[in-house]
Design a protein around this motif. Structure first.
Motif, PDB file in Angstrom:
ATOM      1  N   GLN A  45       0.862  -1.212  -0.053  1.00 14.82           N
ATOM      2  CA  GLN A  45      -0.023   0.516  -0.242  1.00 14.82           C
ATOM      3  C   GLN A  45       1.260   0.807   0.299  1.00 14.82           C
ATOM      4  N   LEU A  46       1.853   0.890   0.680  1.00 14.50           N
ATOM      5  CA  LEU A  46       2.959   3.201   1.170  1.00 14.50           C
ATOM      6  C   LEU A  46       3.571   2.595  -0.627  1.00 14.50           C
ATOM      7  N   THR A  47       4.357   1.422  -1.124  1.00 12.93           N
ATOM      8  CA  THR A  47       4.750   1.873  -2.256  1.00 12.93           C
ATOM      9  C   THR A  47       3.850   2.525  -3.570  1.00 12.93           C
ATOM     10  N   ILE A  48       2.368   2.156  -3.396  1.00 13.39           N
ATOM     11  CA  ILE A  48       1.921   2.173  -4.599  1.00 13.39           C
ATOM     12  C   ILE A  48       0.978   3.662  -4.398  1.00 13.39           C
ATOM     13  N   MET A  49       0.850   4.088  -2.820  1.00 13.80           N
ATOM     14  CA  MET A  49       0.884   5.490  -1.949  1.00 13.80           C
ATOM     15  C   MET A  49       1.830   6.366  -3.123  1.00 13.80           C
ATOM     16  N   ALA A  50       3.201   5.959  -2.748  1.00 10.24           N
ATOM     17  CA  ALA A  50       3.921   6.854  -3.639  1.00 10.24           C
ATOM     18  C   ALA A  50       3.748   7.020  -5.296  1.00 10.24           C
ATOM     19  N   PHE A  51       3.919   6.206  -5.618  1.00 13.64           N
ATOM     20  CA  PHE A  51       3.859   6.555  -6.692  1.00 13.64           C
ATOM     21  C   PHE A  51       2.816   7.239  -6.884  1.00 13.64           C
ATOM     22  N   ILE A  52       1.484   7.129  -6.883  1.00 12.16           N
ATOM     23  CA  ILE A  52       0.269   8.066  -6.470  1.00 12.16           C
ATOM     24  C   ILE A  52       0.685   9.243  -6.535  1.00 12.16           C
ATOM     25  N   TRP A  53       0.970   9.777  -5.196  1.00 14.31           N
ATOM     26  CA  TRP A  53       1.896  11.101  -4.603  1.00 14.31           C
ATOM     27  C   TRP A  53       2.825  11.391  -6.184  1.00 14.31           C
ATOM     28  N   GLY A  54       3.441   9.930  -6.718  1.00 13.22           N
ATOM     29  CA  GLY A  54       4.416  10.830  -7.319  1.00 13.22           C
ATOM     30  C   GLY A  54       3.811  11.312  -8.504  1.00 13.22           C
ATOM     31  N   GLY A  55       2.512  11.066  -9.092  1.00 14.55           N
ATOM     32  CA  GLY A  55       1.713  11.450 -10.247  1.00 14.55           C
ATOM     33  C   GLY A  55       0.843  12.752  -9.517  1.00 14.55           C
ATOM     34  N   THR A  56       0.610  13.485  -8.719  1.00 23.68           N
ATOM     35  CA  THR A  56       0.418  14.601  -8.162  1.00 23.68           C
ATOM     36  C   THR A  56       1.277  15.398  -8.339  1.00 23.68           C
ATOM     37  N   PHE A  57       2.932  15.407  -8.636  1.00 19.59           N
ATOM     38  CA  PHE A  57       3.250  16.328  -9.230  1.00 19.59           C
ATOM     39  C   PHE A  57       3.075  17.520 -10.665  1.00 19.59           C
ATOM     40  N   ILE A  58       2.596  15.980 -11.674  1.00 19.37           N
ATOM     41  CA  ILE A  58       2.346  16.315 -12.751  1.00 19.37           C
ATOM     42  C   ILE A  58       0.822  16.277 -12.807  1.00 19.37           C
ATOM     43  N   ALA A  59      -0.056  16.010 -11.720  1.00 17.40           N
ATOM     44  CA  ALA A  59      -0.841  16.947 -11.750  1.00 17.40           C
ATOM     45  C   ALA A  59      -1.177  17.897 -11.488  1.00 17.40           C
ATOM     46  N   GLY A  60      -0.632  18.481 -10.328  1.00 15.49           N
ATOM     47  CA  GLY A  60       0.005  19.511  -9.728  1.00 15.49           C
ATOM     48  C   GLY A  60       0.124  20.825 -10.831  1.00 15.49           C
ATOM     49  N   ARG A  61       1.617  20.504 -11.599  1.00 12.91           N
ATOM     50  CA  ARG A  61       2.097  21.087 -12.844  1.00 12.91           C
ATOM     51  C   ARG A  61       0.740  21.862 -14.097  1.00 12.91           C
ATOM     52  N   ILE A  62      -0.290  20.590 -14.443  1.00 12.78           N
ATOM     53  CA  ILE A  62      -1.388  20.512 -15.010  1.00 12.78           C
ATOM     54  C   ILE A  62      -2.281  21.959 -14.697  1.00 12.78           C
ATOM     55  N   VAL A  63      -2.801  21.726 -13.018  1.00 10.92           N
ATOM     56  CA  VAL A  63      -3.738  22.877 -12.719  1.00 10.92           C
ATOM     57  C   VAL A  63      -3.176  24.365 -12.190  1.00 10.92           C
ATOM     58  N   GLY A  64      -1.511  24.223 -12.098  1.00 11.11           N
ATOM     59  CA  GLY A  64      -0.981  25.395 -11.863  1.00 11.11           C
ATOM     60  C   GLY A  64      -1.697  26.106 -12.800  1.00 11.11           C
ATOM     61  N   GLU A  65      -1.487  25.986 -14.213  1.00 13.28           N
ATOM     62  CA  GLU A  65      -1.366  26.650 -15.532  1.00 13.28           C
ATOM     63  C   GLU A  65      -2.209  27.217 -15.404  1.00 13.28           C
ATOM     64  N   SER A  66      -3.641  26.623 -14.796  1.00 15.59           N
ATOM     65  CA  SER A  66      -5.194  27.332 -14.954  1.00 15.59           C
ATOM     66  C   SER A  66      -5.614  27.972 -13.724  1.00 15.59           C
ATOM     67  N   VAL A  67      -5.248  27.198 -13.148  1.00 12.81           N
ATOM     68  CA  VAL A  67      -6.251  27.461 -11.288  1.00 12.81           C
ATOM     69  C   VAL A  67      -5.466  28.181 -10.298  1.00 12.81           C
ATOM     70  N   GLY A  68      -6.007  29.617  -9.553  1.00  9.81           N
ATOM     71  CA  GLY A  68      -5.129  29.111  -8.428  1.00  9.81           C
ATOM     72  C   GLY A  68      -4.376  28.541  -7.343  1.00  9.81           C
ATOM     73  N   ALA A  69      -3.348  28.757  -6.771  1.00 11.61           N
ATOM     74  CA  ALA A  69      -3.192  27.793  -5.845  1.00 11.61           C
ATOM     75  C   ALA A  69      -4.327  28.018  -4.245  1.00 11.61           C
ATOM     76  N   PHE A  70      -4.702  28.925  -4.144  1.00  7.50           N
ATOM     77  CA  PHE A  70      -5.666  28.627  -3.204  1.00  7.50           C
ATOM     78  C   PHE A  70      -7.289  27.951  -3.482  1.00  7.50           C
TER      79      PHE A  70
END
Length: 289
Positions: A5-30
């Motif tokens: 579970q913790l290994t899968i969690m780590a890879f899911i969290w790796g994907g959050t950085f990709i998602a965060g970059r995509i979101v940051g292009e058009s959505v404010g931080a708050f």
């Protein structure tokens, strides 16, 4: 099972950085943080109903530490996260945030008076050297002449926020289950983010995010937050904070691979060298613990 579970969690969290970059292009931080944790709170409420039967009421003495969880792990961490990812690449951001176990080890030393062994000191030093290489893009003298970039500073803020979230969370879970702890942290964090998110939305005339950004926010809320927070806190409860934090080592690896595949981010020699030192240092630090 917990290690899987913790290994899968780590890879899911790796994907959050990709998602965060995509979101940051058009959505404010708050707005991004508020949307993420509104989704996460709804998901966690349903998970709590299924696992626990109901969301138990907090006792008076539990409110302050749970409030600290919402402030540190949800409010500040995610505002810093989205602000940082507006200017910093996903792979580089993940390697900076990979210093989380180092921050947790130092916080444990201060709070719990844990001893810093020679191996732990070596690991911390190695990780800091690696982070310096990554942040300076192989030229540490740049940091002396120009200082850290604003995006880097925001991501360093994530380290302090997550260390506090982990330390306080371990204390809270002496009385609350991991899923209840995560649910309250997300709910309180979302409430704290609400006025700022509404203000930011008003300032931008309530622009609707693109379908790609909405999908990324759903990923962040459901997988990156609801599922990830539950599995992380289950790990902290069962095998301890330092051992659970070891699995964060896999996050920058996943983020670097996904960043290259999805966002076409370059994988440079300084990124590989510095990242290798960061991960090796973190492993040494946790083995010493």
């Amino acid at each position: 099972m917990i290690y899987l579970q913790l290994t899968i969690m780590a890879f899911i969290w790796g994907g959050t950085f990709i998602a965060g970059r995509i979101v940051g292009e058009s959505v404010g931080a708050f707005t991004a943080a508020l949307t993420r944790f509104t989704i996460a709170s709804v998901c966690l409420w349903f998970i709590t109903q299924r696992w626990e039967g109901k969301l138990p009421l907090l006792r008076r003495e539990q409110w302050l530490p749970v409030l600290m969880l919402g402030l540190s792990g949800v409010f500040f961490y995610n505002v810093f996260f989205f602000l940082g990812l507006q200017t910093v690449s996903a792979s580089r951001a993940a390697l900076i945030v990979a210093l989380n176990p180092i921050a947790i080890a130092l916080a444990s030393t201060i709070v719990f008076k844990d001893q810093l062994s020679p191996l732990k000191i070596f690991g911390i030093t190695l990780s800091l050297i690696g982070a310096t290489i990554v942040i300076s893009e192989g030229n540490p003298t740049v940091l002396l002449s120009q200082g850290l970039q604003l995006g880097d500073l925001f991501l360093i803020g994530c380290l302090f926020s997550w260390a506090l979230y982990t330390i306080v969370g371990k204390q809270v879970m002496s009385n609350l289950s991991p899923v209840v702890t995560a649910t309250y942290a997300c709910l309180i964090g979302a409430i704290l983010l609400l006025p700022f998110g509404l203000w930011e939305g008003y300032q931008s005339d309530w622009l609707l995010p693109s379908p790609k950004a909405l999908f990324a926010l759903a990923y962040l809320g459901i997988l990156g937050s609801a599922l990830g927070f539950c599995w992380y806190y289950i790990g902290v409860q069962r095998i301890g904070a330092s051992q659970a934090a070891v699995f964060i080592n896999f996050v920058p690896i996943a983020a670097t691979i996904l960043g290259a595949l999805i966002l076409s981010e370059p994988v440079t020699s300084t990124l590989i060298t510095g990242g290798g030192l960061v991960i090796t240092g973190v492993i040494c630090t946790n083995r010493a613990g």
